[in-house]
Design a protein around this motif. Sequence first.
Motif, PDB file in Angstrom:
ATOM      1  N   LEU A  74       7.978  25.549  -9.001  1.00 37.56           N
ATOM      2  CA  LEU A  74       6.993  24.836  -8.189  1.00 37.56           C
ATOM      3  C   LEU A  74       6.238  25.787  -7.267  1.00 37.56           C
ATOM      4  N   GLY A  75       6.938  26.811  -6.781  1.00 40.41           N
ATOM      5  CA  GLY A  75       6.300  27.799  -5.921  1.00 40.41           C
ATOM      6  C   GLY A  75       6.177  27.394  -4.476  1.00 40.41           C
ATOM      7  N   ARG A  76       6.934  26.384  -4.084  1.00 39.17           N
ATOM      8  CA  ARG A  76       6.937  25.903  -2.696  1.00 39.17           C
ATOM      9  C   ARG A  76       8.145  25.008  -2.515  1.00 39.17           C
ATOM     10  N   PRO A  77       8.485  24.658  -1.262  1.00 41.06           N
ATOM     11  CA  PRO A  77       9.601  23.717  -1.058  1.00 41.06           C
ATOM     12  C   PRO A  77       9.267  22.344  -1.623  1.00 41.06           C
ATOM     13  N   TYR A  78      10.306  21.614  -1.989  1.00 43.99           N
ATOM     14  CA  TYR A  78      10.120  20.222  -2.393  1.00 43.99           C
ATOM     15  C   TYR A  78       9.674  19.380  -1.194  1.00 43.99           C
ATOM     16  N   ILE A  79       8.913  18.349  -1.475  1.00 44.75           N
ATOM     17  CA  ILE A  79       8.668  17.314  -0.455  1.00 44.75           C
ATOM     18  C   ILE A  79      10.014  16.727  -0.081  1.00 44.75           C
ATOM     19  N   SER A  80      10.249  16.506   1.211  1.00 44.66           N
ATOM     20  CA  SER A  80      11.568  16.059   1.664  1.00 44.66           C
ATOM     21  C   SER A  80      11.880  14.653   1.170  1.00 44.66           C
ATOM     22  N   PRO A  81      13.172  14.343   0.988  1.00 42.61           N
ATOM     23  CA  PRO A  81      13.539  12.973   0.610  1.00 42.61           C
ATOM     24  C   PRO A  81      13.014  11.939   1.606  1.00 42.61           C
ATOM     25  N   GLU A  82      13.022  12.280   2.905  1.00 46.43           N
ATOM     26  CA  GLU A  82      12.515  11.321   3.898  1.00 46.43           C
ATOM     27  C   GLU A  82      11.045  11.031   3.679  1.00 46.43           C
ATOM     28  N   GLU A  83      10.242  12.060   3.437  1.00 48.64           N
ATOM     29  CA  GLU A  83       8.823  11.843   3.186  1.00 48.64           C
ATOM     30  C   GLU A  83       8.609  11.083   1.882  1.00 48.64           C
ATOM     31  N   ALA A  84       9.436  11.360   0.875  1.00 45.91           N
ATOM     32  CA  ALA A  84       9.325  10.621  -0.388  1.00 45.91           C
ATOM     33  C   ALA A  84       9.586   9.137  -0.166  1.00 45.91           C
ATOM     34  N   VAL A  85      10.598   8.825   0.653  1.00 44.84           N
ATOM     35  CA  VAL A  85      10.928   7.432   0.967  1.00 44.84           C
ATOM     36  C   VAL A  85       9.802   6.778   1.757  1.00 44.84           C
ATOM     37  N   LEU A  86       9.330   7.469   2.804  1.00 48.88           N
ATOM     38  CA  LEU A  86       8.326   6.874   3.692  1.00 48.88           C
ATOM     39  C   LEU A  86       6.964   6.736   3.014  1.00 48.88           C
ATOM     40  N   SER A  87       6.593   7.697   2.191  1.00 49.29           N
ATOM     41  CA  SER A  87       5.315   7.570   1.486  1.00 49.29           C
ATOM     42  C   SER A  87       5.383   6.436   0.465  1.00 49.29           C
ATOM     43  N   ALA A  88       6.554   6.240  -0.123  1.00 47.46           N
ATOM     44  CA  ALA A  88       6.737   5.091  -1.008  1.00 47.46           C
ATOM     45  C   ALA A  88       6.572   3.796  -0.224  1.00 47.46           C
ATOM     46  N   ALA A  89       7.195   3.735   0.951  1.00 50.47           N
ATOM     47  CA  ALA A  89       7.111   2.530   1.789  1.00 50.47           C
ATOM     48  C   ALA A  89       5.668   2.238   2.189  1.00 50.47           C
ATOM     49  N   ARG A  90       4.962   3.275   2.650  1.00 47.22           N
ATOM     50  CA  ARG A  90       3.568   3.066   3.053  1.00 47.22           C
ATOM     51  C   ARG A  90       2.737   2.527   1.906  1.00 47.22           C
ATOM     52  N   SER A  91       2.953   3.067   0.719  1.00 47.50           N
ATOM     53  CA  SER A  91       2.129   2.662  -0.419  1.00 47.50           C
ATOM     54  C   SER A  91       2.424   1.236  -0.859  1.00 47.50           C
ATOM     55  N   VAL A  92       3.684   0.841  -0.891  1.00 45.02           N
ATOM     56  CA  VAL A  92       3.983  -0.522  -1.351  1.00 45.02           C
ATOM     57  C   VAL A  92       3.507  -1.553  -0.337  1.00 45.02           C
ATOM     58  N   ILE A  93       3.461  -1.162   0.934  1.00 44.44           N
ATOM     59  CA  ILE A  93       2.901  -2.059   1.951  1.00 44.44           C
ATOM     60  C   ILE A  93       1.389  -2.161   1.776  1.00 44.44           C
ATOM     61  N   GLU A  94       0.712  -1.025   1.595  1.00 43.79           N
ATOM     62  CA  GLU A  94      -0.739  -1.027   1.401  1.00 43.79           C
ATOM     63  C   GLU A  94      -1.142  -1.796   0.151  1.00 43.79           C
ATOM     64  N   LEU A  95      -0.295  -1.762  -0.850  1.00 38.37           N
ATOM     65  CA  LEU A  95      -0.579  -2.460  -2.109  1.00 38.37           C
ATOM     66  C   LEU A  95      -0.112  -3.913  -2.098  1.00 38.37           C
ATOM     67  N   CYS A  96       0.374  -4.351  -0.929  1.00 38.06           N
ATOM     68  CA  CYS A  96       0.820  -5.739  -0.736  1.00 38.06           C
ATOM     69  C   CYS A  96       1.991  -6.091  -1.656  1.00 38.06           C
ATOM     70  N   MET A  97       2.818  -5.097  -1.978  1.00 38.48           N
ATOM     71  CA  MET A  97       4.028  -5.367  -2.757  1.00 38.48           C
ATOM     72  C   MET A  97       5.152  -5.864  -1.874  1.00 38.48           C
ATOM     73  N   VAL A  98       4.993  -5.707  -0.565  1.00 38.16           N
ATOM     74  CA  VAL A  98       5.929  -6.227   0.407  1.00 38.16           C
ATOM     75  C   VAL A  98       5.147  -6.476   1.679  1.00 38.16           C
ATOM     76  N   GLN A  99       5.586  -7.432   2.489  1.00 38.39           N
ATOM     77  CA  GLN A  99       4.840  -7.828   3.672  1.00 38.39           C
ATOM     78  C   GLN A  99       5.690  -7.707   4.937  1.00 38.39           C
ATOM     79  N   PRO A 100       5.859  -6.508   5.481  1.00 39.18           N
ATOM     80  CA  PRO A 100       6.575  -6.387   6.741  1.00 39.18           C
ATOM     81  C   PRO A 100       5.722  -6.925   7.886  1.00 39.18           C
ATOM     82  N   THR A 101       6.351  -7.389   8.947  1.00 41.60           N
ATOM     83  CA  THR A 101       5.591  -7.926  10.079  1.00 41.60           C
ATOM     84  C   THR A 101       4.969  -6.826  10.913  1.00 41.60           C
ATOM     85  N   GLN A 102       5.531  -5.619  10.852  1.00 41.69           N
ATOM     86  CA  GLN A 102       4.967  -4.516  11.615  1.00 41.69           C
ATOM     87  C   GLN A 102       5.332  -3.202  10.929  1.00 41.69           C
ATOM     88  N   ALA A 103       4.366  -2.323  10.819  1.00 41.13           N
ATOM     89  CA  ALA A 103       4.608  -1.009  10.239  1.00 41.13           C
ATOM     90  C   ALA A 103       4.412   0.057  11.305  1.00 41.13           C
TER      91      ALA A 103
END
Length: 356
Positions: free
Chosen positions: A326-355
């Motif tokens: 890859l030639g660089r560090p991996y994206i951290s597991p925390e960022e992988a989790v949080l970017s997944a969360a942000r995207s599923v919220i933006e795509l209305c796959m889940v509806q949290p009351t506050q982000a």
Amino acid sequence: MAAFVLGGTMAKGMVVVTGASGFVGKYVLADLITAGYRVRGTVRDLTKSDAVREAVSSITGQSVRSELELVQADLLDDANWSELLSGADAVMHVATTVLAIEPKDPDLVVRPAVEGTERVLRFSAAAGVKRIIMTSSLATIGYGLGHTSGKRVYTEADFTRLEALEHPWAYCIGKTRAERAAWSFAQANDLHLTTIHPGAILGPASDPDTSVSLGLVVNLLSGATQAVINTGFAIVDVRDVSAMHLAALEDPASVGERYIAADGYTRFEEVAAILRRHYPDCPITDRVLPDEVLLAMLRSGGSSSQIINDIGNEKHYDGAKGRALLGRPYISPEEAVLSAARSVIELCMVQPTQAA
């Protein structure tokens, strides 16, 4: 413009990508187009073409409508493979079948994995395409090797032994048999094969038609998961998985090599804790299911019986070789989790009351 070694010379190429409508496939298409390759993707259903182009465009940040050719092809059918591989310089075999629950009929997963891989390689060889990048899995590395308790570190030198797999798992069987078939065919037919082995793939979804692994995040945010299991897994961001495919394509030293695409070990309860910190108003569980309760459920035919192979042991995977590619560090597991969360919220796959 990006280039890769083809027959000892540098050449811009056209790359065929199987599984264009998948989570990883869309990112692979986007990265190849951004790098300047001509791209042809396969889809089983051409009615998905517009959605795939829109998703890939959202990743690249610009329209790919005129740059992305999509062709109908099925891993279990010979139709169209000769035509779609005509003129190709390389193939990225990304397509796979992943089910959220263990199927009653393993062939629903095993047949597309094994027969599909054999079909892609056979038609590639017939078309004169030598360079193959194949998406494999950590499932082909860390199972059936006598590891039932404690911690063990796995490398690319390890290969799952299906004959010693204590509990049947269709995905593991399919991917392992497919990879072994690929290496055997590549050797016999002088194909230049590289395999990429991701862990659990998270990161940002490009559209709602996404992966089983992102269901982990959706179910935690929505409260559908009432307790997490007492084990963990290796997380990798989809952007790293795609980037490693491109890096392998452009590095002639990757021919004949396997690359783990993951680093570290993250417990399910850690994933839940990350999400609770950033989404405190979501009904994210803090309960951990005891092993004895889970085992009793799984042995009685629980729908997630595939995870029984991970209970009571920690599989750590050494990602150093993949990180070097890859030639660089991996994206951290925390960022992988949080970017997944942000995207599923933006795509209305889940509806949290506050982000956050």
